[in-house]
Design a protein around this motif. Structure first.
Motif, mmCIF file in Angstrom:
data_model
loop_
_atom_site.group_PDB
_atom_site.id
_atom_site.type_symbol
_atom_site.label_atom_id
_atom_site.label_comp_id
_atom_site.label_asym_id
_atom_site.label_seq_id
_atom_site.Cartn_x
_atom_site.Cartn_y
_atom_site.Cartn_z
ATOM 1 N N PRO A 153 57.366 -20.842 -5.990
ATOM 2 C CA PRO A 153 57.329 -21.574 -4.720
ATOM 3 C C PRO A 153 58.207 -20.906 -3.672
ATOM 4 O O PRO A 153 59.277 -20.366 -3.983
ATOM 5 C CB PRO A 153 57.885 -22.953 -5.090
ATOM 6 C CG PRO A 153 57.685 -23.075 -6.574
ATOM 7 C CD PRO A 153 57.822 -21.685 -7.111
ATOM 8 N N ALA A 154 57.775 -20.931 -2.438
ATOM 9 C CA ALA A 154 58.533 -20.300 -1.356
ATOM 10 C C ALA A 154 59.938 -20.877 -1.240
ATOM 11 O O ALA A 154 60.874 -20.182 -0.837
ATOM 12 C CB ALA A 154 57.773 -20.462 -0.035
ATOM 13 N N GLU A 155 60.104 -22.140 -1.625
ATOM 14 C CA GLU A 155 61.427 -22.761 -1.551
ATOM 15 C C GLU A 155 62.405 -22.160 -2.566
ATOM 16 O O GLU A 155 63.609 -22.410 -2.496
ATOM 17 C CB GLU A 155 61.309 -24.272 -1.767
ATOM 18 C CG GLU A 155 60.779 -24.651 -3.142
ATOM 19 C CD GLU A 155 60.502 -26.148 -3.259
ATOM 20 O OE1 GLU A 155 60.709 -26.870 -2.257
ATOM 21 O OE2 GLU A 155 60.107 -26.592 -4.347
ATOM 22 N N ASN A 156 61.872 -21.354 -3.495
ATOM 23 C CA ASN A 156 62.724 -20.697 -4.486
ATOM 24 C C ASN A 156 63.125 -19.281 -4.075
ATOM 25 O O ASN A 156 63.744 -18.557 -4.855
ATOM 26 C CB ASN A 156 62.030 -20.637 -5.850
ATOM 27 C CG ASN A 156 61.976 -21.991 -6.540
ATOM 28 O OD1 ASN A 156 62.205 -23.014 -5.909
ATOM 29 N ND2 ASN A 156 61.659 -21.988 -7.822
ATOM 30 N N LEU A 157 62.767 -18.866 -2.862
ATOM 31 C CA LEU A 157 63.247 -17.599 -2.336
ATOM 32 C C LEU A 157 64.737 -17.746 -2.052
ATOM 33 O O LEU A 157 65.161 -18.651 -1.328
ATOM 34 C CB LEU A 157 62.496 -17.250 -1.044
ATOM 35 C CG LEU A 157 63.011 -16.053 -0.241
ATOM 36 C CD1 LEU A 157 62.782 -14.750 -1.001
ATOM 37 C CD2 LEU A 157 62.338 -16.010 1.137
ATOM 38 N N LEU A 158 65.548 -16.849 -2.601
ATOM 39 C CA LEU A 158 67.001 -16.955 -2.491
ATOM 40 C C LEU A 158 67.541 -15.999 -1.429
ATOM 41 O O LEU A 158 67.332 -14.788 -1.520
ATOM 42 C CB LEU A 158 67.647 -16.646 -3.844
ATOM 43 C CG LEU A 158 69.181 -16.634 -3.917
ATOM 44 C CD1 LEU A 158 69.751 -18.005 -3.544
ATOM 45 C CD2 LEU A 158 69.639 -16.236 -5.319
ATOM 46 N N GLY A 159 68.179 -16.542 -0.408
ATOM 47 C CA GLY A 159 68.863 -15.707 0.577
ATOM 48 C C GLY A 159 67.990 -15.107 1.655
ATOM 49 O O GLY A 159 68.475 -14.300 2.462
ATOM 50 N N GLY A 160 66.712 -15.436 1.678
ATOM 51 C CA GLY A 160 65.819 -14.923 2.708
ATOM 52 C C GLY A 160 65.199 -13.587 2.346
ATOM 53 O O GLY A 160 65.742 -12.823 1.537
ATOM 54 N N GLU A 161 64.047 -13.309 2.933
ATOM 55 C CA GLU A 161 63.352 -12.045 2.651
ATOM 56 C C GLU A 161 64.176 -10.848 3.110
ATOM 57 O O GLU A 161 64.821 -10.876 4.160
ATOM 58 C CB GLU A 161 61.982 -12.021 3.344
ATOM 59 C CG GLU A 161 60.904 -12.732 2.577
ATOM 60 C CD GLU A 161 59.487 -12.334 3.030
ATOM 61 O OE1 GLU A 161 59.356 -11.305 3.726
ATOM 62 O OE2 GLU A 161 58.532 -13.052 2.670
ATOM 63 N N GLY A 162 64.129 -9.811 2.295
ATOM 64 C CA GLY A 162 64.796 -8.557 2.636
ATOM 65 C C GLY A 162 66.264 -8.480 2.276
ATOM 66 O O GLY A 162 66.900 -7.437 2.476
ATOM 67 N N ASN A 163 66.815 -9.545 1.723
ATOM 68 C CA ASN A 163 68.245 -9.566 1.413
ATOM 69 C C ASN A 163 68.542 -9.396 -0.079
ATOM 70 O O ASN A 163 69.698 -9.515 -0.496
ATOM 71 C CB ASN A 163 68.873 -10.870 1.906
ATOM 72 C CG ASN A 163 68.852 -10.970 3.419
ATOM 73 O OD1 ASN A 163 69.098 -9.983 4.107
ATOM 74 N ND2 ASN A 163 68.532 -12.148 3.934
ATOM 75 N N GLY A 164 67.534 -9.116 -0.875
ATOM 76 C CA GLY A 164 67.716 -9.035 -2.317
ATOM 77 C C GLY A 164 68.650 -7.923 -2.750
ATOM 78 O O GLY A 164 69.503 -8.118 -3.619
ATOM 79 N N PHE A 165 68.495 -6.746 -2.136
ATOM 80 C CA PHE A 165 69.320 -5.612 -2.558
ATOM 81 C C PHE A 165 70.790 -5.868 -2.260
ATOM 82 O O PHE A 165 71.664 -5.650 -3.107
ATOM 83 C CB PHE A 165 68.857 -4.325 -1.862
ATOM 84 C CG PHE A 165 69.646 -3.108 -2.280
ATOM 85 C CD1 PHE A 165 69.293 -2.393 -3.411
ATOM 86 C CD2 PHE A 165 70.748 -2.689 -1.545
ATOM 87 C CE1 PHE A 165 70.021 -1.284 -3.806
ATOM 88 C CE2 PHE A 165 71.481 -1.582 -1.929
ATOM 89 C CZ PHE A 165 71.120 -0.878 -3.064
ATOM 90 N N ALA A 166 71.092 -6.328 -1.058
ATOM 91 C CA ALA A 166 72.486 -6.570 -0.674
ATOM 92 C C ALA A 166 73.126 -7.627 -1.567
ATOM 93 O O ALA A 166 74.266 -7.470 -2.015
ATOM 94 C CB ALA A 166 72.560 -6.990 0.791
ATOM 95 N N MET A 167 72.394 -8.704 -1.831
ATOM 96 C CA MET A 167 72.932 -9.740 -2.709
ATOM 97 C C MET A 167 73.146 -9.207 -4.113
ATOM 98 O O MET A 167 74.135 -9.526 -4.784
ATOM 99 C CB MET A 167 71.978 -10.945 -2.757
ATOM 100 C CG MET A 167 71.976 -11.786 -1.504
ATOM 101 S SD MET A 167 71.124 -13.359 -1.744
ATOM 102 C CE MET A 167 69.499 -12.814 -2.244
ATOM 103 N N GLY A 168 72.218 -8.380 -4.575
ATOM 104 C CA GLY A 168 72.330 -7.815 -5.917
ATOM 105 C C GLY A 168 73.549 -6.930 -6.069
ATOM 106 O O GLY A 168 74.248 -6.975 -7.085
ATOM 107 N N GLN A 169 73.831 -6.109 -5.038
ATOM 108 C CA GLN A 169 74.998 -5.232 -5.109
ATOM 109 C C GLN A 169 76.294 -6.022 -5.096
ATOM 110 O O GLN A 169 77.254 -5.701 -5.804
ATOM 111 C CB GLN A 169 74.970 -4.232 -3.943
ATOM 112 C CG GLN A 169 73.838 -3.221 -4.027
ATOM 113 C CD GLN A 169 73.818 -2.473 -5.358
ATOM 114 O OE1 GLN A 169 74.784 -1.809 -5.716
ATOM 115 N NE2 GLN A 169 72.725 -2.599 -6.082
#
Length: 411
Positions: A235-251
């Motif tokens: 579900p879109a509500e399960n997107l964490l931190g907004g689109e495009g922010n996955g790499f930064a959050m992961g680091q």
């Protein structure tokens, strides 16, 4: 005027409490498990005692049910918890859950915090983090798992993941996938929260490694899974931190994980040195106590020196974290050093035990097979050395000296 290495009284006090907790509760609980007691019962009892004593989630703010410790106090606590494989679990401070809790706390929506973070904080559920892929290895930007928007309600994920630690014990997975292949390299990825079990998140197997495994290895979350992601609807509500922010959050998440590994490595090395010293002070060879031999004393001295340097590294990084300073260079240096340090100390402890150390009658052999992973997890040595080396060059080009990339802010 001198540099002040005095640890605040309150940090010393919590370290003493946790040290006693590990000695009085965690190690006896380890023995119960060896004697055949039920793991879930033992852990539940241990956690209930920990919570009753206020020893719960040391790194989480008090308003969310944690102890609210700063980086220094948490480092001291983790350097005690690592002396028992039940230490971190007893206080709900185990990886990979801890870093993911921090990510959800910092970037989750109120809905996500209520539905996913709260049960993690309460110790009711466990979480795994699915980022690594075979094809990408240490280069997170090389991952090929995709997430495609299906209208406005869902994302559909497809791909594979590799070495998703604790997946076989998890109730929730945090998955990174490529959402925009045309965006700048570090903005192509997003992170999704997935409830498990899920027909689109298929655990193909727990990957066998060189580490010695016991009957409880998987249920404790010690496994590393190979995952197939096939038409996984999120579900879109399960997107964490907004689109495009996955790499930064992961680091950011991995940065904490590297420090936690290092803290636990110090604890394991300290226990290994204690075991070795206890052994050599009780043994006699060729008519002379083993500890009186100069070669043995040299071996102990090398281990003590390694531990001393390791502690100073972690305390300096904790200091920088307390001050909100950039600690990325020191984090990479320490990550590599601490991985080698624990290997050296445990290896020396095995050598000093002789054949007993090579057997599984002490924990040393098991530790030895597990700690080899420390030079690979959260970025292999070579990647961190590459990063550190580039920063040395940048420092020289900018300042005419490499001091700022080599701890120069200390002097």
């Amino acid at each position: 005027m001198s540099i002040d290495f005095e640890i605040p009284a309150e940090a010393k006090a919590i370290r003493a409490r946790v040290r006693q907790w590990v000695e009085d509760e965690c190690r006896p609980a380890e023995q119960k498990l060896k004697d055949g007691a039920d793991y879930r019962t033992v852990l539940a009892e241990l956690r209930a005692k920990a919570r009753a004593q206020g020893l719960w989630l040391p790194f989480i703010p008090k308003e969310h049910g944690g102890m609210g410790l700063g980086p220094l106090a948490n480092a001291l606590v983790q350097m005690e918890l690592g002396q028992s494989h039940l230490g971190a679990l007893s206080m709900n401070s185990q990886g990979p859950d801890d870093a993911t809790m921090l990510t959800l706390l910092a970037h989750g929506t109120e809905f996500q915090k209520e539905k996913f973070l709260k049960p993690l904080l309460n110790g009711e559920k466990r979480v795994c983090y699915s980022m690594t892929e075979k094809a990408a290895g240490a280069d997170a930007t090389g991952m090929r798992t995709t997430a495609v928007k299906d209208g406005n309600e869902n994302y559909v994920l497809n791909g594979e993941k590799w070495f998703s630690s604790a997946a076989s014990a998890a109730d929730i997975a945090v998955v990174m996938a490529r959402t925009d292949p045309d965006a700048p390299r570090h903005r192509q990825f997003s992170t999704f929260i997935v409830e498990l079990p899920n027909p689109g998140y298929i655990i193909k197997r727990d990957i066998k490694t060189m580490a010695i495994e016991g009957p409880l290895s998987q249920v404790m979350g010690g496994g590393h899974s190979e995952i197939e992601i096939r038409d996984l609807v999120v579900p879109a509500e399960n997107l964490l931190g907004g689109e495009g922010n996955g790499f930064a959050m992961g680091q950011h998440r991995l940065a904490y994980g590297r420090l936690r590994h290092g803290m636990h490595n110090v604890a394991m090395a300290q226990r290994a040195l204690d075991l070795a010293t206890a052994h050599v002070t009780s043994r006699e060879t060729f008519g002379k106590p083993l500890y009186q031999r100069q070669a043995v004393q040299f071996m102990l001295a090398e281990c003590a020196s390694e531990l001393y340097m390791a502690r100073l590294m972690l305390l300096h990084i904790a200091y920088k974290a307390e001050k909100g300073l950039d600690l990325r260079q020191e984090n990479s240096i320490a990550k590599v050093f601490l991985a080698h340090m624990v290997h050296k100390v445990v290896d020396t402890a095995i050598q000093l035990h002789g054949a007993l150390g090579y057997s599984q009658d002490t924990p040393l052999a098991s530790w030895y097979t597990h700690i080899r992973s420390q030079r690979l997890v959260d970025g292999p040595d070579e990647v961190h050395r590459w990063t550190v080396g580039r920063n040395v060059i940048k420092a020289y080009q900018a300042h005419g000296t490499t001091a700022s990339a080599a701890g120069g802010d200390l002097i």
